[in-house]
Design a protein around this motif. Structure first.
Motif, PDB file in Angstrom:
ATOM      1  N   LEU A   8       6.150  -7.934   4.886  1.00 45.06           N
ATOM      2  CA  LEU A   8       6.176  -6.496   4.622  1.00 45.06           C
ATOM      3  C   LEU A   8       7.572  -6.049   4.212  1.00 45.06           C
ATOM      4  CD1 LEU A   8       3.889  -4.982   7.348  1.00 45.06           C
ATOM      5  CD2 LEU A   8       3.560  -4.960   4.895  1.00 45.06           C
ATOM      6  N   LEU A   9       8.570  -6.616   4.866  1.00 50.58           N
ATOM      7  CA  LEU A   9       9.955  -6.261   4.554  1.00 50.58           C
ATOM      8  C   LEU A   9      10.279  -6.601   3.106  1.00 50.58           C
ATOM      9  CD1 LEU A   9      11.896  -5.046   6.546  1.00 50.58           C
ATOM     10  CD2 LEU A   9      12.928  -7.277   6.867  1.00 50.58           C
ATOM     11  N   ILE A  10       9.840  -7.786   2.668  1.00 50.40           N
ATOM     12  CA  ILE A  10      10.137  -8.225   1.304  1.00 50.40           C
ATOM     13  C   ILE A  10       9.616  -7.214   0.308  1.00 50.40           C
ATOM     14  CG2 ILE A  10       9.678  -9.985  -0.431  1.00 50.40           C
ATOM     15  CD1 ILE A  10       9.272 -11.955   1.841  1.00 50.40           C
ATOM     16  N   VAL A  11       8.376  -6.797   0.508  1.00 47.54           N
ATOM     17  CA  VAL A  11       7.738  -5.971  -0.509  1.00 47.54           C
ATOM     18  C   VAL A  11       8.145  -4.505  -0.380  1.00 47.54           C
ATOM     19  CG1 VAL A  11       5.527  -5.224  -1.397  1.00 47.54           C
ATOM     20  CG2 VAL A  11       5.834  -7.567  -0.723  1.00 47.54           C
ATOM     21  N   LEU A  12       8.324  -4.046   0.866  1.00 40.50           N
ATOM     22  CA  LEU A  12       8.547  -2.608   1.040  1.00 40.50           C
ATOM     23  C   LEU A  12       9.980  -2.178   0.765  1.00 40.50           C
ATOM     24  CD1 LEU A  12       6.273  -1.759   4.039  1.00 40.50           C
ATOM     25  CD2 LEU A  12       5.872  -1.485   1.609  1.00 40.50           C
ATOM     26  N   MET A  13      10.931  -3.093   0.863  1.00 41.58           N
ATOM     27  CA  MET A  13      12.326  -2.717   0.596  1.00 41.58           C
ATOM     28  C   MET A  13      12.518  -2.176  -0.817  1.00 41.58           C
ATOM     29  SD  MET A  13      14.629  -2.788   2.851  1.00 41.58           S
ATOM     30  CE  MET A  13      13.971  -2.562   4.461  1.00 41.58           C
ATOM     31  N   PRO A  14      12.080  -2.915  -1.845  1.00 46.44           N
ATOM     32  CA  PRO A  14      12.253  -2.367  -3.195  1.00 46.44           C
ATOM     33  C   PRO A  14      11.474  -1.068  -3.393  1.00 46.44           C
ATOM     34  CG  PRO A  14      11.606  -4.669  -3.288  1.00 46.44           C
ATOM     35  CD  PRO A  14      11.480  -4.253  -1.874  1.00 46.44           C
ATOM     36  N   LEU A  15      10.306  -0.980  -2.756  1.00 44.73           N
ATOM     37  CA  LEU A  15       9.527   0.255  -2.902  1.00 44.73           C
ATOM     38  C   LEU A  15      10.301   1.432  -2.314  1.00 44.73           C
ATOM     39  CD1 LEU A  15       6.909   1.631  -3.717  1.00 44.73           C
ATOM     40  CD2 LEU A  15       6.029   1.150  -1.445  1.00 44.73           C
ATOM     41  N   ALA A  16      10.886   1.194  -1.139  1.00 42.19           N
ATOM     42  CA  ALA A  16      11.680   2.258  -0.521  1.00 42.19           C
ATOM     43  C   ALA A  16      12.849   2.624  -1.427  1.00 42.19           C
ATOM     44  CB  ALA A  16      12.190   1.789   0.839  1.00 42.19           C
ATOM     45  N   GLY A  17      13.485   1.607  -1.997  1.00 41.51           N
ATOM     46  CA  GLY A  17      14.601   1.882  -2.903  1.00 41.51           C
ATOM     47  C   GLY A  17      14.164   2.700  -4.091  1.00 41.51           C
ATOM     48  N   PHE A  18      13.013   2.345  -4.642  1.00 38.40           N
ATOM     49  CA  PHE A  18      12.507   3.096  -5.803  1.00 38.40           C
ATOM     50  C   PHE A  18      12.262   4.552  -5.429  1.00 38.40           C
ATOM     51  CE2 PHE A  18       8.534   4.615  -7.838  1.00 38.40           C
ATOM     52  CZ  PHE A  18       9.096   4.929  -9.062  1.00 38.40           C
ATOM     53  N   VAL A  19      11.617   4.767  -4.275  1.00 35.92           N
ATOM     54  CA  VAL A  19      11.287   6.140  -3.881  1.00 35.92           C
ATOM     55  C   VAL A  19      12.562   6.944  -3.635  1.00 35.92           C
ATOM     56  CG1 VAL A  19      10.210   7.519  -2.096  1.00 35.92           C
ATOM     57  CG2 VAL A  19       9.038   5.515  -2.959  1.00 35.92           C
ATOM     58  N   VAL A  20      13.480   6.343  -2.879  1.00 36.71           N
ATOM     59  CA  VAL A  20      14.699   7.084  -2.538  1.00 36.71           C
ATOM     60  C   VAL A  20      15.522   7.373  -3.788  1.00 36.71           C
ATOM     61  CG1 VAL A  20      16.902   6.900  -1.361  1.00 36.71           C
ATOM     62  CG2 VAL A  20      14.817   6.246  -0.184  1.00 36.71           C
ATOM     63  N   LEU A  21      15.759   6.331  -4.583  1.00 38.10           N
ATOM     64  CA  LEU A  21      16.594   6.535  -5.771  1.00 38.10           C
ATOM     65  C   LEU A  21      15.891   7.420  -6.788  1.00 38.10           C
ATOM     66  CD1 LEU A  21      18.081   3.000  -6.312  1.00 38.10           C
ATOM     67  CD2 LEU A  21      19.207   5.000  -5.423  1.00 38.10           C
ATOM     68  N   GLY A  22      14.586   7.252  -6.876  1.00 34.30           N
ATOM     69  CA  GLY A  22      13.853   8.047  -7.860  1.00 34.30           C
ATOM     70  C   GLY A  22      13.824   9.511  -7.487  1.00 34.30           C
ATOM     71  N   LEU A  23      13.713   9.805  -6.201  1.00 35.87           N
ATOM     72  CA  LEU A  23      13.605  11.210  -5.796  1.00 35.87           C
ATOM     73  C   LEU A  23      14.963  11.864  -5.625  1.00 35.87           C
ATOM     74  CD1 LEU A  23      10.699  11.155  -3.215  1.00 35.87           C
ATOM     75  CD2 LEU A  23      10.669  11.990  -5.543  1.00 35.87           C
ATOM     76  N   ALA A  24      15.855  11.201  -4.881  1.00 41.12           N
ATOM     77  CA  ALA A  24      17.094  11.867  -4.500  1.00 41.12           C
ATOM     78  C   ALA A  24      18.298  11.369  -5.278  1.00 41.12           C
ATOM     79  CB  ALA A  24      17.346  11.657  -3.007  1.00 41.12           C
ATOM     80  N   GLY A  25      18.108  10.246  -5.998  1.00 39.16           N
ATOM     81  CA  GLY A  25      19.273   9.576  -6.537  1.00 39.16           C
ATOM     82  C   GLY A  25      20.089  10.362  -7.535  1.00 39.16           C
TER      83      GLY A  25
END
Lengths: 641, 102
Positions: A8-25
Motif C-alpha cells: 500500500l505504501l508503494i502505491v499510495l505515496m505517489p498518489l498522495a504526492g500527486f494530490v498534494v502537489l496538484g491541489l496545493a502545490g
C-alpha cells in the motif's frame, strides 16, 4: 500483514504526492515541490525493496516455487455473483519485479528532475504529473483484474499525454502529445474489446479466476469468428493495445515524436513506465497467450519486425533522443519476440525469463542513457549529434556512464544487457531464421549505439553555439547520483539469477548457457562496435561513403520508411479527405437538409394561414356564415329522413 | 300560402338582412342593430313553430323570451363597449379598431 503495508505504501505515496502537489502545490510548494516528490518516491522505492525482500525471502524461499499472494482487494463494481470488477494488489515474481523497477527508476528520475527542471515555470505541475505517471504504472503492475489493468492503463496514457505536452507553448510538443494520445488511445480501443471478449467467453474479468479455473482453455477450443477462438481474438485485440503502448510496428509512430517531452520524462517513459506496459501485459496474461495459437506467432513476428525496423532507422537518425527512442523500440521488440517464442511453447521458460530479464536490465540502462543524454543536451543546448563531439573531456562522468550503458545495450559481457539478451537469443536458438535476424538486430544495436557514442563523445568537437555554463554543486549532485546508481545497476544486474525470481508459473528456472551459445551474439556486437569505431571515432568521409553505398535504402531508412507519411496519407487523404468529406456532405445536405426542408415547409404553410387572420371582424364573420351555411347544406342533404 | 310559411319567410328575411348588414356595414352601431335583427329573426322562427306546430306547448315562447332578455343584456354591454371605444378613438368604424389585436 507486512506485505500489505509495504504494497500500500508503494502505491499510495505517489498518489498522495500527486494530490498534494496538484491541489496545493502551485501556491504553497513552489520551491520544495521537487524535494517533496522525491522524498515520497524514496519512501515508495524503499518500500518496494523491502517488499521484494519480504516476498522472495520471507514468504517464499528462493529457489522454490513462488506462491502468488494477494495482499489487498476490494470490490469496486459488482454486476452479478460471477461478474464483478475488483481493485487490489496481486503479488508474484513479475509484479514485485515491476514494482522495484518502476519505483527505483522513478525515484532516480525524480531526483534528476529536481535540478533539470529548476527554471521551469510549471515546476510543481511537472512533479504532480510525474507522481501521477508513477502511480498509474505501479497500480497497473499489481492489477488483480482485467479492468483494473485497463483503468491504470488509461491513466498511464493520460499522464504521458500531460508530460509529453509539458512544454505546451511549443506547437511541436502539443502535436506530439496529441499523436501519442490518439495512437495509444486508438490501440486501447482494441484492448477494451479484447477484454470484453475474454471476459465474456470465460465469464470472469478476474485474473486469478481466469488462470485457476482453466476456463480460458475451454474457451480457446470453441470457434468464435473466422475460425479463431474467443481467446485468440481477445488476446489479439489486447495485444493491439499492448503494441500501441509499447510502440510496436505499425503503432510506433508516436514514440519518436514523444521526445518533445522533457528528457527525464523520456527516461521514465522508455525505461519503466509506459513502453514496457505492453510487454508486462503479455507477460501477465501469459497463460492466455499460451493457449491462443495464432497470437503467439503474431507477437513473435511483430516483435522481431519492429525490432529490426527500429534498429535500421536508428542507424540513420541524427537526433540523440530519437536514436535512443528507436533503440527502445528495438529492445522492446526483442522482449516481445522472446515472449512470443515462449508462448509458442518450444522455449517456454527461456523466452519468458529472457524477455522479463531484458525488461528489467533495459529499464536501468535505458534510463541511464536518457539521463546522460539529458546532461549532454543541457551542455550543448541541442539535440543534434552534429552539435556534439569530443565531449569526453568536458563531461568525464557522463562519458563513462554512457559508455557503460552502450556496452550493456550492445550485449558485451559482463554487463547486464549481455545476460538478458543472451537468454532471449537462447530461446530463439532452435529457429535458425529468427535467430539470424535477432543476431542482426544485435549487431545493428551495437552499431547505432556506438555510432551515437562516438559522435557524441569522440569525433571532431563541434563549435559551441553558446558559452557552456558550468554545472553548480547541487546540479552535480542531482545529475551525478542517479547516473552513478544506474551505472552500478547496469553493471551488476546481470548477475542476478533472474530465473529464480520471475518465471512462468513461479517455478524457478536457472538459465544455463554454454560458451558456444555466447559467442555469436558477442561476436555480432563486437562487429557492430568495430564498424562504428571505423566510421565515427574520428571525423572522416567514411559515413557519407557508407550512406552512398546503401543509396536509396539509406534515404528510405532516414525517412523512417515513410511510415509517418503513409499514416498522414491515410488520415488526411482517405479519412479526412474522402470519408470525412462525404460524411460532412451527408450531414449538411441530407440530415440538416431534411430538418431545414421541414422548417421551410411549416413556414410556407403558416404564411398561407396567416392571410386568413386579417384582424378584420367582418372577414371572420363572413367565413363563419359560410361555414354555418355549408353545415346547413350538408345537414339538409344527408339528414336521415 | 299559410301563415306559418309567411312567418318563416319573414324570419329568414330578417335574418339575412341582419347578415348582410353585419357583413357590409363598417359602423359598429349598425352592426349591432344587424345582430339584433338576426336574433329576432331566429326568435320569430321559434315563436312561429311553437304557435302553428305544437300549440299546446310553451317551449318556443320561453326560448323567445330568453332571447329577448339576452339580446337586451347584450345590447347594453355592447353599447357600453362602443361608447368606451368612441371615447378612446373618436370613431365607431370597425376597421379603425386595431388596438385589441395584440
Amino acid at each position: 500483514m507486512a506485505a500489505t503495508g509495504y504494497a500500500l505504501l508503494i502505491v499510495l505515496m505517489p498518489l498522495a504526492g500527486f494530490v498534494v502537489l496538484g491541489l496545493a502545490g502551485r501556491h504553497h510548494l513552489k520551491r520544495s515541490a521537487g524535494w517533496l516528490a522525491t522524498a515520497l518516491m524514496s519512501v515508495s522505492a524503499a518500500a518496494a525493496l523491502l517488499l521484494a525482500w519480504h516476498y522472495f525471502f520471507v514468504q517464499n524461499a528462493l529457489g522454490r516455487s513462488l506462491e502468488p499472494a494477494e495482499v489487498f482487494r476490494f470490490r469496486w463494481l459488482s454486476f452479478s455473483p460471477s461478474l464483478y470488477v475488483d481493485m487490489g494488489m496481486h503479488l508474484d515474481g513479475l509484479s514485485v519485479m515491476m514494482l522495484v523497477l518502476v519505483s527505483t527508476v522513478s525515484l532516480l528520475v525524480h531526483l534528476y528532475s529536481v535540478e533539470y527542471l529548476r527554471s521551469e515555470e510549471r515546476y510543481t505541475s511537472y512533479f504532480a504529473f510525474l507522481q501521477l505517471f508513477t502511480f498509474s504504472m505501479l497500480g497497473l503492475v499489481v492489477s488483480v483484474n482485467l479492468f483494473q489493468i485497463y483503468f491504470f492503463w488509461e491513466l498511464v496514457g493520460v499522464s504521458s499525454y500531460l508530460l509529453i505536452g509539458f512544454h505546451y507553448e511549443r506547437p511541436s510538443a502539443v502535436s506530439a502529445a496529441k499523436k501519442a494520445f490518439v495512437v495509444t488511445r486508438f490501440a486501447d480501443f482494441g484492448f477494451l474489446i479484447g477484454i470484453l471478449i475474454v471476459g465474456f467467453s470465460s465469464t470472469s474479468f478476474d485474473l486469478n479466476t481466469l488462470f485457476q479455473t482453466n476456463c480460458h482453455v475451454d474457451a480457446a477450443r470453441e470457434e468464435l469468428f473466422l475460425g479463431m477462438s474467443a481467446i485468440t481474438w481477445g488476446t489479439l485485440l489486447m495485444f493491439m493495445g499492448g503494441a500501441g503502448k509499447s510502440a510496436m510496428f505499425p503503432l510506433h509512430i508516436w514514440l519518436p515524436d514523444a521526445m518533445e517531452g522533457p528528457t527525464p520524462v523520456s527516461a521514465l517513459i522508455h525505461a519503466a513506465t509506459m513502453v514496457v506496459a505492453g510487454v508486462f501485459l503479455v507477460a501477465r496474461l501469459f497463460p492466455l497467450y499460451e493457449v491462443a495459437w495464432l497470437t503467439a506467432d503474431v507477437v513473435t513476428v511483430i516483435g522481431l519486425t519492429s525490432s529490426l525496423l527500429a534498429a535500421i532507422i536508428a542507424c540513420t537518425q541524427t537526433d540523440i533522443k530519437r536514436v535512443l527512442a528507436y533503440s527502445t523500440m528495438s529492445q522492446i521488440g526483442l522482449m516481445l519476440f522472446g515472449l512470443g517464442l515462449a508462448a509458442q511453447g518450444a522455449s517456454r521458460e527461456a523466452g519468458y525469463v529472457g524477455s522479463q530479464f531484458h525488461l528489467f536490465t533495459h529499464g536501468f540502462f535505458k534510463a541511464l542513457l536518457f539521463l546522460a543524454a539529458g546532461v549532454v543536451i543541457h551542455r550543448v543546448h541541442s539535440n543534434e549529434v552534429s552539435d556534439m563531439g569530443g565531449l569526453r573531456r568536458t563531461l568525464p562522468l557522463t562519458h563513462l556512464v554512457f559508455l557503460i550503458a552502450c556496452l550493456a545495450i550492445s550485449g558485451i559481457p559482463p554487463l547486464s544487457g549481455f545476460f538478458s539478451k543472451e537468454t532471449i537469443l537462447l530461446a530463439a536458438a532452435s529457429h535458425p531464421f529468427w535467430y539470424g535476424l535477432a543476431l542482426l538486430v544485435s549487431a545493428l544495436t551495437a552499431f547505432y549505439m556506438f555510432r551515437l557514442y562516438f559522435l557524441t563523445f569522440w569525433n571532431k568537437p563541434a563549435l559551441p553555439k553558446s558559452e557552456p555554463e558550468l554545472p553548480t554543486a547541487s546540479e552535480r549532485l542531482a545529475y551525478g547520483f542517479p547516473l552513478v546508481v544506474l551505472a552500478v545497476a547496469t553493471a551488476v544486474n546481470g548477475f542476478i539469477p533472474f530465473g529464480l525470481f520471475v518465471a512462468p508459473d513461479g517455478r524457478p528456472y536457472p538459465v544455463h548457457a554454454s560458451a558456444a551459445a555466447w559467442l555469436p551474439p558477442v561476436g555480432a556486437a563486437l562487429c557492430g562496435i568495430a564498424v562504428a569505431a571505423w566510421g565515427y571515432a574520428r571525423a572522416s568521409e567514411r559515413p557519407q561513403e557508407l550512406a552512398r553505398r546503401f543509396g536509396a535504402f539509406y534515404s528510405v531508412a532516414y525517412r523512417k520508411f515513410y511510415i509517418d507519411e503513409l499514416y498522414a496519407y491515410i488520415t488526411r487523404r482517405i479519412i479526412f479527405g474522402k470519408v470525412g468529406r462525404s460524411a460532412a456532405w451527408t450531414d449538411r445536405q441530407v440530415v440538416d437538409g431534411a430538418v431545414n426542408q421541414a422548417g421551410w415547409l411549416i413556414q410556407q404553410w403558416s404564411l398561407l394561414m396567416k392571410c386568413w387572420q386579417s384582424g378584420r371582424l367582418q372577414g371572420y364573420a363572413f367565413w363563419f356564415f359560410v361555414g354555418a351555411g355549408l353545415l346547413a347544406v350538408v345537414l339538409l342533404l344527408y339528414s336521415p329522413n | 300560402m299559410d301563415v306559418l310559411n309567411f312567418l318563416l319567410i319573414t324570419a329568414s328575411g330578417l335574418f339575412f338582412i341582419g347578415v348582410y348588414g353585419f357583413l357590409t356595414r363598417r359602423n359598429l352601431l349598425t352592426m349591432l342593430i344587424s345582430a339584433e335583427l338576426m336574433l329576432n329573426g331566429a326568435a320569430l322562427n321559434l315563436v312561429a313553430f311553437n304557435r302553428y306546430r305544437w300549440p299546446e306547448e310553451l317551449d318556443g315562447l320561453f326560448l323567445a323570451v330568453f332571447i329577448v332578455a339576452i339580446a337586451a343584456a347584450e345590447a347594453a354591454l355592447l353599447i357600453a363597449i362602443v361608447l368606451r371605444l368612441y371615447r378612446n378613438t373618436r370613431s365607431v368604424d370597425v376597421s379603425d379598431i386595431t388596438e385589441l389585436k395584440h
